[in-house]
Design a protein around this motif. Sequence first.
Motif, PDB file in Angstrom:
ATOM      1  N   GLU A  90       7.851  44.638  -2.863  1.00  0.00           N
ATOM      2  CA  GLU A  90       8.661  45.099  -3.995  1.00  0.00           C
ATOM      3  C   GLU A  90      10.154  45.045  -3.670  1.00  0.00           C
ATOM      4  O   GLU A  90      10.974  44.711  -4.534  1.00  0.00           O
ATOM      5  N   ILE A  91      10.499  45.369  -2.434  1.00  0.00           N
ATOM      6  CA  ILE A  91      11.900  45.301  -2.019  1.00  0.00           C
ATOM      7  C   ILE A  91      12.411  43.866  -2.126  1.00  0.00           C
ATOM      8  O   ILE A  91      13.464  43.605  -2.715  1.00  0.00           O
ATOM      9  N   GLN A  92      11.653  42.930  -1.560  1.00  0.00           N
ATOM     10  CA  GLN A  92      12.073  41.531  -1.598  1.00  0.00           C
ATOM     11  C   GLN A  92      12.091  40.988  -3.019  1.00  0.00           C
ATOM     12  O   GLN A  92      12.971  40.187  -3.375  1.00  0.00           O
ATOM     13  N   SER A  93      11.139  41.419  -3.839  1.00  0.00           N
ATOM     14  CA  SER A  93      11.113  40.978  -5.236  1.00  0.00           C
ATOM     15  C   SER A  93      12.364  41.439  -5.961  1.00  0.00           C
ATOM     16  O   SER A  93      13.002  40.668  -6.699  1.00  0.00           O
ATOM     17  N   ALA A  94      12.740  42.704  -5.750  1.00  0.00           N
ATOM     18  CA  ALA A  94      13.929  43.244  -6.410  1.00  0.00           C
ATOM     19  C   ALA A  94      15.191  42.509  -5.956  1.00  0.00           C
ATOM     20  O   ALA A  94      16.032  42.122  -6.777  1.00  0.00           O
ATOM     21  N   LEU A  95      15.324  42.289  -4.648  1.00  0.00           N
ATOM     22  CA  LEU A  95      16.511  41.619  -4.126  1.00  0.00           C
ATOM     23  C   LEU A  95      16.575  40.164  -4.578  1.00  0.00           C
ATOM     24  O   LEU A  95      17.648  39.653  -4.917  1.00  0.00           O
ATOM     25  N   SER A  96      15.428  39.490  -4.593  1.00  0.00           N
ATOM     26  CA  SER A  96      15.411  38.081  -4.991  1.00  0.00           C
ATOM     27  C   SER A  96      15.707  37.913  -6.481  1.00  0.00           C
ATOM     28  O   SER A  96      16.187  36.858  -6.913  1.00  0.00           O
ATOM     29  N   ARG A  97      15.430  38.957  -7.274  1.00  0.00           N
ATOM     30  CA  ARG A  97      15.685  38.882  -8.712  1.00  0.00           C
ATOM     31  C   ARG A  97      17.086  39.366  -9.084  1.00  0.00           C
ATOM     32  O   ARG A  97      17.433  39.446 -10.251  1.00  0.00           O
ATOM     33  N   GLY A  98      17.869  39.687  -8.056  1.00  0.00           N
ATOM     34  CA  GLY A  98      19.270  39.976  -8.324  1.00  0.00           C
ATOM     35  C   GLY A  98      19.726  41.395  -8.087  1.00  0.00           C
ATOM     36  O   GLY A  98      20.880  41.728  -8.375  1.00  0.00           O
ATOM     37  N   ALA A  99      18.862  42.267  -7.552  1.00  0.00           N
ATOM     38  CA  ALA A  99      19.309  43.626  -7.229  1.00  0.00           C
ATOM     39  C   ALA A  99      20.310  43.567  -6.080  1.00  0.00           C
ATOM     40  O   ALA A  99      20.178  42.760  -5.162  1.00  0.00           O
TER      41      ALA A  99
END
Length: 210
Positions: A90-99
């Motif tokens: 979830e962390i990587q998903s959020a960062l990869s989507r622009g967080a």
Amino acid sequence: MALRVLLADDHQLVLEAVKSSLEKTDDFTVVATTDSGAKVADLVARHRPDIVVMDLRMPGVDGLHALDQIRARDKSIKVVILSASNSQAEIQSALSRGADGFILKSVNPVDLPSALRQIHDGTVFHPGMHGAAPAASAADTAGLTEREVTLVRALARGLSNKQISKELWITEQTVKFHLSNIYRKLDVSNRTGAVRWAHEHGLAAEEPSA
């Protein structure tokens, strides 16, 4: 000028706690709060915050979908996920989507404003990250952020609060806030103790880059 913040979390207690933590400093103004992910994008368009801080898991539109909606309209607004989840996926998903940052809800409330300031200034935060500064092991063990390490070095150079504020482009109130956190983390009572700690742990040698 105070940073404008929009908060989104479906737990009212979390909203109030985060709002209280930020408004105890002079550097943040909470311009809007919501308990619905579906309302985030419209509130962003209406209030134009500098930072959006929101939960990952909200009913209906969750934090990731709200993030997608924000990024579709504006890529300049800083978006920080504040979540109870420490799932690496979830962390990587959020960062990869622009967080711009991912902060756990277990964060000490007094450290949250400092983390948000650094994210706004361009530091990406996520659980488990470590600073790249020299003497990182001592700083990490003490729990110092990169900005706090910078302030410790400034103290060791003999700079006053006013001089530090000018050098780092922050208010004197922000300097005092950081120093209070630093003294607590180092278990010292004043700047003399912090300077002594800096010399003992090798953080006093490096001069600031031009």
